[in-house]
Motif scaffolding. Structure first.
Motif, PDB file in Angstrom:
ATOM      1  N   TYR A  92       0.817  -1.215   0.000  1.00  0.00           N
ATOM      2  CA  TYR A  92       0.000   0.000   0.000  1.00  0.00           C
ATOM      3  C   TYR A  92       0.848   1.261   0.000  1.00  0.00           C
ATOM      4  CZ  TYR A  92      -3.318  -3.538   1.371  1.00  0.00           C
ATOM      5  OH  TYR A  92      -4.069  -4.667   1.413  1.00  0.00           O
ATOM      6  N   GLN A 122      -0.866   6.683  -7.405  1.00  0.00           N
ATOM      7  CA  GLN A 122      -2.264   6.485  -7.017  1.00  0.00           C
ATOM      8  C   GLN A 122      -3.190   7.188  -8.002  1.00  0.00           C
ATOM      9  OE1 GLN A 122      -2.838   4.695  -3.982  1.00  0.00           O
ATOM     10  NE2 GLN A 122      -4.799   4.427  -4.969  1.00  0.00           N
ATOM     11  N   ASP A 179      -1.919   7.536   1.100  1.00  0.00           N
ATOM     12  CA  ASP A 179      -2.368   6.276   0.523  1.00  0.00           C
ATOM     13  C   ASP A 179      -3.773   5.923   0.993  1.00  0.00           C
ATOM     14  OD1 ASP A 179       0.063   6.102  -0.723  1.00  0.00           O
ATOM     15  OD2 ASP A 179       0.926   4.698   0.719  1.00  0.00           O
ATOM     16  N   ALA A 180      -4.026   6.109   2.285  1.00  0.00           N
ATOM     17  CA  ALA A 180      -5.354   5.796   2.822  1.00  0.00           C
ATOM     18  C   ALA A 180      -6.424   6.674   2.180  1.00  0.00           C
ATOM     19  CB  ALA A 180      -5.354   5.969   4.346  1.00  0.00           C
ATOM     20  N   LEU A 219      -7.067   5.599  -1.548  1.00  0.00           N
ATOM     21  CA  LEU A 219      -7.866   4.379  -1.624  1.00  0.00           C
ATOM     22  C   LEU A 219      -9.318   4.659  -1.233  1.00  0.00           C
ATOM     23  CD1 LEU A 219      -5.239   1.975  -0.050  1.00  0.00           C
ATOM     24  CD2 LEU A 219      -6.153   1.802  -2.369  1.00  0.00           C
ATOM     25  N   ALA A 220      -9.529   5.532  -0.266  1.00  0.00           N
ATOM     26  CA  ALA A 220     -10.892   5.904   0.108  1.00  0.00           C
ATOM     27  C   ALA A 220     -11.593   6.633  -1.037  1.00  0.00           C
ATOM     28  CB  ALA A 220     -10.870   6.781   1.363  1.00  0.00           C
ATOM     29  N   SER A 255      -7.846   0.758   2.403  1.00  0.00           N
ATOM     30  CA  SER A 255      -7.673   2.083   3.007  1.00  0.00           C
ATOM     31  C   SER A 255      -7.484   1.971   4.522  1.00  0.00           C
ATOM     32  CB  SER A 255      -8.885   2.967   2.686  1.00  0.00           C
ATOM     33  OG  SER A 255      -8.760   4.234   3.293  1.00  0.00           O
ATOM     34  N   SER A 256      -8.255   1.070   5.148  1.00  0.00           N
ATOM     35  CA  SER A 256      -8.098   0.868   6.593  1.00  0.00           C
ATOM     36  C   SER A 256      -6.754   0.252   6.923  1.00  0.00           C
ATOM     37  CB  SER A 256      -9.230  -0.029   7.113  1.00  0.00           C
ATOM     38  OG  SER A 256     -10.480   0.600   6.958  1.00  0.00           O
TER      39      SER A 256
END
Length: 450
Positions: free
Chosen positions: A6, A13, A140-141, A144-145, A285-286
């Motif tokens: 990730y 991204q 990154d989180a 992805l969210a 994401s988590s």
């Protein structure tokens, strides 16, 4: 090693986001992306998706495709989901930016005397830096969210297309039934003329004329009811397209029901459902948020610079008299209150468990819906074939009975009964065609395609 997959750059991204958009909406050349800045990428991404929503779908021959385009352009629910996706994109630069630097100014009301002279004013500039990799993990989180929001938008788009289809084919069925009733009235009117002529010629009975009158009144009443049923159906359809209720709806449906494409297989396409993709992206994401929360609990480093303005001494002459002071600063935060950091890590872990269970539950429900819809498709397909054959044979029988009655004046009741059988089968076939095409549209939604 699990978390490393990730750790991707913001630009990478954004590349992946744009490639996803291309798969759904536009043709994209990766070479066009290389010279764009991060801000340009965000702007281009939003514009590219908006072009799809505002009508860049390829219009095929059937008018239903045109209505899909209109619904995508006008439907407020779909637009709301797109705005939510745009808002999620704006989280990326927010979480990946450094905190603002701090500037402070102090003036000595009572100057502090030093060997070089009195201190008159102090200027300070400092910048805090989170622990190494913290901003990257947060970025990154957030990326992805945002992808998860995009998949949510795709699912709502697919659902809207299904709802448009589900409102379109009842109008087709209604128009078909109206056409059948009008033809039935014309046929019954001709039967009445034949019955009247046979009665006048002594080959028939008056009761035959009365039977036709009764059926004509019933057919006229049915047609009147069907005309009144049209308004609520048109209102439902037009409101999905966010346009006036009385707007004309053009129905173009081939009599032959479309066959379901063979590639719509639950085993191969179940993983392509946008809701499943959304849940997977939220899970990722988590997972990316967990190291971000962990690193957020590490010390933060700060660098700064103090500048002190010093006045000159008038009572003596010394070297460096009145020389200003420049002092580099280094600071470190001490995260000793660990409850909030531990809670953030635990939150990310619990979210991962929750999303994994949600994905499993949705997959099970999806399989159940697939089997139910597939049964309905095969059932309607068989009924269409049955009614087509029954209509053909009933028409042949009716032709023979009508010819016999015209010659002999007998068995008129059987002629009327056969006419009603033909009417019933024609209506059932129209209903089966409507149900079949609606079920095919639902199957595409269940499988996450359009």
């Amino acid at each position: 090693m699990k978390k490393d997959k990730y750790k991707i750059s913001s630009k990478r991204q954004h590349h992946r986001l744009i490639r996803d958009y291309d798969r759904y909406f536009i043709r994209w050349s990766p070479s066009n992306f290389c010279h764009l800045t991060s801000d340009s990428v965000l702007k281009f991404t939003a514009i590219a998706c908006l072009l799809m929503v505002l009508g860049t779908f390829q219009i095929r021959a059937q008018s239903l495709e045109t209505y899909f385009s209109t619904a995508a352009e006008n439907n407020p629910g779909l637009q709301a989901k797109y705005k939510a996706f745009e808002a999620a994109l704006q989280q990326i630069p927010q979480v990946s930016s450094l905190p603002d630097p701090t500037f402070s100014f102090g003036y000595f009301i009572s100057p502090v005397e030093t060997r070089l002279g009195p201190q008159k004013a102090k200027f300070s500039l400092s910048q805090m830096f989170p622990w190494f990799g913290t901003l990257k993990a947060k970025e990154d989180a957030a990326a992805l969210a945002a992808e998860a929001k995009f998949q949510e938008f795709v699912d709502v788009r697919n659902k809207l297309y299904y709802e448009v289809t589900a409102a379109y084919y009842p109008i087709y069925k209604l128009n078909k039934w109206k056409q059948i009733e009008k033809e039935n009235i014309d046929i019954l009117t001709s039967y009445k003329e034949i019955a009247t002529r046979n009665f006048e010629n002594g080959k028939g009975e008056m009761v035959d004329v009365l039977r036709v009158d009764i059926m004509l009144k019933e057919a006229s009443t049915n047609l009147n009811i069907l005309n009144k049923e049209e308004k609520p159906l048109l209102t439902t359809f037009n409101k999905l397209l966010n346009r006036p209720s009385e707007e004309e709806v053009i129905i173009e449906v081939e009599e032959q029901a479309d066959s379901l494409p063979g590639y719509l297989n639950k085993d191969s396409l179940m993983t392509q459902h946008p809701v499943l993709k959304k849940l997977e992206l939220m899970h990722q994401s988590s997972e990316a948020a967990e190291p971000a929360a962990r690193k957020n609990g590490y010390p933060k480093l700060g660098i700064g610079l103090d500048y002190v303005a010093v006045g000159e001494r008038t009572d003596m002459q010394i070297d460096d008299n009145g020389k200003d002071v420049i002092m580099p600063m280094l600071s470190v935060s001490i995260p000793i209150f660990r409850k909030k950091y531990n809670a953030a890590i635990k939150e990310a872990q619990l979210k991962q468990e929750s999303l994994a269970l949600q994905k499993e539950e949705f997959t099970n429900n999806l399989i159940s819906r697939y089997e139910s819809v597939w049964f309905n498709i095969t059932r309607q397909d068989q009924l269409i074939e049955l009614y087509t054959q029954q209509i053909k044979e009933t028409r042949q029988a009716l032709k023979l009975l009508t010819t016999a009655y015209a010659n002999s004046g007998k068995d008129f009741e059987e002629v009327l009964r056969m006419q009603q059988e033909l009417l019933k089968y024609e209506k059932k076939k129209a209903a089966a065609v409507s149900e079949y095409n609606t079920a095919v549209a639902r199957m595409k939604y269940v499988l996450g395609t359009r």
